[in-house]
Design a protein around this motif. Structure first.
Motif, PDB file in Angstrom:
ATOM      1  N   TYR A  17     -20.986   1.461   4.446  1.00 30.43           N
ATOM      2  CA  TYR A  17     -20.022   2.441   3.932  1.00 30.43           C
ATOM      3  C   TYR A  17     -19.075   1.754   2.951  1.00 30.43           C
ATOM      4  CZ  TYR A  17     -21.706   5.281   7.792  1.00 30.43           C
ATOM      5  OH  TYR A  17     -22.518   5.993   8.651  1.00 30.43           O
ATOM      6  N   LYS A  18     -19.008   2.277   1.744  1.00 29.67           N
ATOM      7  CA  LYS A  18     -18.123   1.728   0.720  1.00 29.67           C
ATOM      8  C   LYS A  18     -16.724   2.311   0.911  1.00 29.67           C
ATOM      9  CE  LYS A  18     -17.591   1.442  -4.333  1.00 29.67           C
ATOM     10  NZ  LYS A  18     -18.192   1.846  -5.624  1.00 29.67           N
ATOM     11  N   ILE A  19     -15.747   1.427   1.160  1.00 29.96           N
ATOM     12  CA  ILE A  19     -14.368   1.851   1.410  1.00 29.96           C
ATOM     13  C   ILE A  19     -13.494   1.444   0.235  1.00 29.96           C
ATOM     14  CG2 ILE A  19     -12.406   1.697   2.994  1.00 29.96           C
ATOM     15  CD1 ILE A  19     -14.442   0.656   5.112  1.00 29.96           C
ATOM     16  N   ILE A  20     -12.802   2.417  -0.343  1.00 35.31           N
ATOM     17  CA  ILE A  20     -11.850   2.136  -1.418  1.00 35.31           C
ATOM     18  C   ILE A  20     -10.446   2.294  -0.858  1.00 35.31           C
ATOM     19  CG2 ILE A  20     -10.967   2.872  -3.664  1.00 35.31           C
ATOM     20  CD1 ILE A  20     -13.742   3.757  -4.414  1.00 35.31           C
ATOM     21  N   ILE A  21      -9.621   1.269  -1.054  1.00 37.36           N
ATOM     22  CA  ILE A  21      -8.245   1.269  -0.542  1.00 37.36           C
ATOM     23  C   ILE A  21      -7.306   1.202  -1.737  1.00 37.36           C
ATOM     24  CG2 ILE A  21      -6.607   0.119   1.003  1.00 37.36           C
ATOM     25  CD1 ILE A  21      -9.310  -1.320   2.074  1.00 37.36           C
ATOM     26  N   LEU A  22      -6.456   2.193  -1.865  1.00 39.02           N
ATOM     27  CA  LEU A  22      -5.530   2.207  -2.987  1.00 39.02           C
ATOM     28  C   LEU A  22      -4.150   2.635  -2.543  1.00 39.02           C
ATOM     29  CD1 LEU A  22      -6.230   5.372  -5.126  1.00 39.02           C
ATOM     30  CD2 LEU A  22      -7.647   4.789  -3.179  1.00 39.02           C
ATOM     31  N   GLN A  23      -3.172   2.257  -3.350  1.00 37.56           N
ATOM     32  CA  GLN A  23      -1.779   2.547  -3.034  1.00 37.56           C
ATOM     33  C   GLN A  23      -1.392   3.909  -3.586  1.00 37.56           C
ATOM     34  OE1 GLN A  23       0.855  -0.731  -3.849  1.00 37.56           O
ATOM     35  NE2 GLN A  23       2.589   0.628  -4.238  1.00 37.56           N
ATOM     36  N   THR A  24      -0.651   4.675  -2.793  1.00 38.40           N
ATOM     37  CA  THR A  24      -0.230   6.004  -3.225  1.00 38.40           C
ATOM     38  C   THR A  24       1.052   5.911  -4.047  1.00 38.40           C
ATOM     39  OG1 THR A  24       1.102   6.340  -1.251  1.00 38.40           O
ATOM     40  CG2 THR A  24      -1.185   7.066  -1.164  1.00 38.40           C
ATOM     41  N   GLY A  25       1.383   7.003  -4.706  1.00 38.50           N
ATOM     42  CA  GLY A  25       2.656   7.085  -5.422  1.00 38.50           C
ATOM     43  C   GLY A  25       2.585   6.748  -6.884  1.00 38.50           C
ATOM     44  N   SER A  26       1.556   6.030  -7.308  1.00 36.84           N
ATOM     45  CA  SER A  26       1.411   5.692  -8.726  1.00 36.84           C
ATOM     46  C   SER A  26      -0.037   5.316  -8.981  1.00 36.84           C
ATOM     47  CB  SER A  26       2.326   4.519  -9.097  1.00 36.84           C
ATOM     48  OG  SER A  26       1.988   3.375  -8.351  1.00 36.84           O
ATOM     49  N   PHE A  27      -0.385   5.219 -10.266  1.00 37.20           N
ATOM     50  CA  PHE A  27      -1.746   4.811 -10.611  1.00 37.20           C
ATOM     51  C   PHE A  27      -1.983   3.386 -10.140  1.00 37.20           C
ATOM     52  CE2 PHE A  27      -4.662   2.676 -13.583  1.00 37.20           C
ATOM     53  CZ  PHE A  27      -5.806   3.411 -13.310  1.00 37.20           C
ATOM     54  N   ASP A  28      -3.014   3.194  -9.351  1.00 34.56           N
ATOM     55  CA  ASP A  28      -3.293   1.881  -8.769  1.00 34.56           C
ATOM     56  C   ASP A  28      -4.502   1.262  -9.457  1.00 34.56           C
ATOM     57  OD1 ASP A  28      -3.478  -0.339  -7.238  1.00 34.56           O
ATOM     58  OD2 ASP A  28      -3.759   0.672  -5.332  1.00 34.56           O
ATOM     59  N   SER A  29      -4.224   0.341 -10.362  1.00 39.08           N
ATOM     60  CA  SER A  29      -5.310  -0.311 -11.094  1.00 39.08           C
ATOM     61  C   SER A  29      -5.938  -1.439 -10.282  1.00 39.08           C
ATOM     62  CB  SER A  29      -4.786  -0.864 -12.428  1.00 39.08           C
ATOM     63  OG  SER A  29      -3.755  -1.795 -12.197  1.00 39.08           O
ATOM     64  N   ASN A  30      -5.289  -1.833  -9.176  1.00 40.82           N
ATOM     65  CA  ASN A  30      -5.787  -2.942  -8.366  1.00 40.82           C
ATOM     66  C   ASN A  30      -6.330  -2.460  -7.030  1.00 40.82           C
ATOM     67  OD1 ASN A  30      -4.989  -4.938 -10.276  1.00 40.82           O
ATOM     68  ND2 ASN A  30      -2.879  -4.707  -9.579  1.00 40.82           N
ATOM     69  N   LYS A  31      -7.095  -1.392  -7.071  1.00 39.26           N
ATOM     70  CA  LYS A  31      -7.667  -0.876  -5.822  1.00 39.26           C
ATOM     71  C   LYS A  31      -8.630  -1.895  -5.233  1.00 39.26           C
ATOM     72  CE  LYS A  31     -11.319   1.635  -8.263  1.00 39.26           C
ATOM     73  NZ  LYS A  31     -11.839   2.971  -8.614  1.00 39.26           N
ATOM     74  N   SER A  32      -8.725  -1.892  -3.929  1.00 42.66           N
ATOM     75  CA  SER A  32      -9.614  -2.821  -3.224  1.00 42.66           C
ATOM     76  C   SER A  32     -10.863  -2.083  -2.781  1.00 42.66           C
ATOM     77  CB  SER A  32      -8.900  -3.418  -2.016  1.00 42.66           C
ATOM     78  OG  SER A  32      -7.732  -4.094  -2.415  1.00 42.66           O
ATOM     79  N   VAL A  33     -11.997  -2.745  -2.893  1.00 38.84           N
ATOM     80  CA  VAL A  33     -13.272  -2.148  -2.506  1.00 38.84           C
ATOM     81  C   VAL A  33     -13.980  -3.088  -1.535  1.00 38.84           C
ATOM     82  CG1 VAL A  33     -15.491  -1.253  -3.292  1.00 38.84           C
ATOM     83  CG2 VAL A  33     -13.473  -1.037  -4.767  1.00 38.84           C
ATOM     84  N   ILE A  34     -14.279  -2.570  -0.351  1.00 37.28           N
ATOM     85  CA  ILE A  34     -14.985  -3.358   0.654  1.00 37.28           C
ATOM     86  C   ILE A  34     -16.134  -2.523   1.212  1.00 37.28           C
ATOM     87  CG2 ILE A  34     -12.962  -4.733   1.282  1.00 37.28           C
ATOM     88  CD1 ILE A  34     -12.597  -2.921   3.712  1.00 37.28           C
ATOM     89  N   GLU A  35     -17.019  -3.158   1.955  1.00 40.52           N
ATOM     90  CA  GLU A  35     -18.120  -2.447   2.618  1.00 40.52           C
ATOM     91  C   GLU A  35     -18.144  -2.826   4.095  1.00 40.52           C
ATOM     92  OE1 GLU A  35     -21.795  -1.376  -0.288  1.00 40.52           O
ATOM     93  OE2 GLU A  35     -21.675  -3.471   0.331  1.00 40.52           O
ATOM     94  N   ARG A  36     -18.336  -1.824   4.948  1.00 36.40           N
ATOM     95  CA  ARG A  36     -18.458  -2.060   6.378  1.00 36.40           C
ATOM     96  C   ARG A  36     -19.560  -1.169   6.937  1.00 36.40           C
ATOM     97  NH1 ARG A  36     -15.853  -5.526   4.683  1.00 36.40           N
ATOM     98  NH2 ARG A  36     -13.789  -6.274   5.320  1.00 36.40           N
ATOM     99  N   ARG A  37     -20.187  -1.628   8.016  1.00 34.63           N
ATOM    100  CA  ARG A  37     -21.237  -0.860   8.666  1.00 34.63           C
ATOM    101  C   ARG A  37     -20.714  -0.266   9.969  1.00 34.63           C
ATOM    102  NH1 ARG A  37     -25.620  -5.383  10.568  1.00 34.63           N
ATOM    103  NH2 ARG A  37     -26.387  -3.596  11.761  1.00 34.63           N
TER     104      ARG A  37
END
Length: 328
Positions: free
Chosen positions: A108-128
């Protein structure tokens, strides 16, 4: 007159830092107004331990008179950053089926981003699925009361790879992560943070030990942003990662970048001089400053001051410390 102005400025900074430290200790800034029922039910039970943790944190982060004006300014900025509420969003936009030898599973591809503003540094990880399942078991052991209302998608005997089941789990895992993050005690826990960062850190340190500094650096730079967001109230916890980045840049002959990340790590240790990374980092920074033609005398003075207070002991180099992280 210049010396008086400097002392006055330093005094004002100390007073300001003292005020903000008191505020951050007595009024935690990330309390949500609409807490889930699970968090409300555990608040009384966890109140004392939470207060102790905050007191320990604020006591260890207190400024002292030996800090320079620049260090006080950096300390004050860090304290202000810690009081800014950071909320993260979890999205699971896609999946992929992996077949490896005799095993088959869904990533499963998980995207983690910060709320409140445009987040250009989103994190992308994968977990099963098994990674989520392990996290759930670990959290049940430590937070049984908080986890009472948390639903976890069950395994099925057949159909695990059908589009319908995969899509159901995508939504279920997204809601699961959001609910866990909404509970303060869980989102600050080592088990939750490890779920989101440990596999990538293990891979990065494995590359570092194998001399694959470019690959290690690439992974570390991706992880550090997520670590900073997850550990906003405990900035010292990311010092090992910052120092690993210093080691990679240094061995890749990028002294300017190594010095930049070294300064970030050192600013988090200015009141933690007993930390195991403090002296190895100081020694590395002195070497880098000398190489770059920067002022190294102030760093040298800190090193001599520390040595004068401590008994002579065997100190590992920064690289020796870094390669010992995440061995298992």
């Amino acid at each position: 007159m210049d010396q008086d102005s400097h002392c006055t400025a330093q005094g004002e900074l100390l007073e300001a830092v003292s005020r903000i430290t008191t505020f951050s200790t007595t009024s935690p800034c990330d309390e949500e107004q609409n807490q889930p029922k699970a968090e409300i039910s555990c608040q009384v039970r966890k109140e004392n331990s939470e207060k102790d943790a905050l007191q320990d944190s604020s006591a260890s982060l207190s400024p002292n008179s030996s800090m320079t004006t620049k260090e006080l300014q950096e300390y004050w900025r860090n304290e202000k950053r810690q009081c800014r509420q950071v909320k993260l969003l979890f999205e699971i936009p896609s999946t992929r089926i992996v077949e490896h030898h005799l095993s088959k599973y869904v990533m499963y591809k998980i995207i983690i981003l910060q709320t409140g503003s445009f987040d250009s540094n989103k994190s992308v990880i994968e977990r099963r699925y098994s990674d989520f399942e392990k996290l759930h078991r670990n959290l049940l052991e430590e937070f049984s009361e908080e986890m009472e209302e948390v639903t976890f998608p069950k395994k099925t005997l057949t159909g695990n790879f059908t589009e319908e089941i995969i899509n159901e789990r995508k939504l279920a895992f997204k809601d699961y992560l959001r609910f866990l993050y909404s509970m303060k005690y869980i989102r600050r826990s080592k088990k939750f943070i490890d779920f989101l960062t440990r596999p990538e850190l293990q891979e990065a340190y494995g590359c570092l030990r194998g001399g694959q500094y470019t690959k290690a650096l690439e992974i570390l730079l991706e992880v550090i942003g997520l670590q900073e967001r997850l550990t906003r109230g405990n900035p010292v916890s990311i010092v090992p990662t910052l120092c690993a980045i210093v080691v990679c840049h240094k061995d890749l002959e990028n002294p300017a970048s190594a010095f930049e990340y070294g300064e970030k790590a050192l600013s988090r240790l200015c009141v933690h001089t007993s930390h195991r990374y403090y002296i190895p980092l100081l020694e590395t920074m002195i070497s880098l400053a000398y190489e770059l033609g920067k002022d190294f005398l102030s760093l040298q003075e800190k090193l001599e001051e520390w040595k004068a207070k401590k008994d002579p002991i065997r100190v590992f180099t920064l690289k020796e410390l870094a390669v010992r992280e995440y061995v298992q």
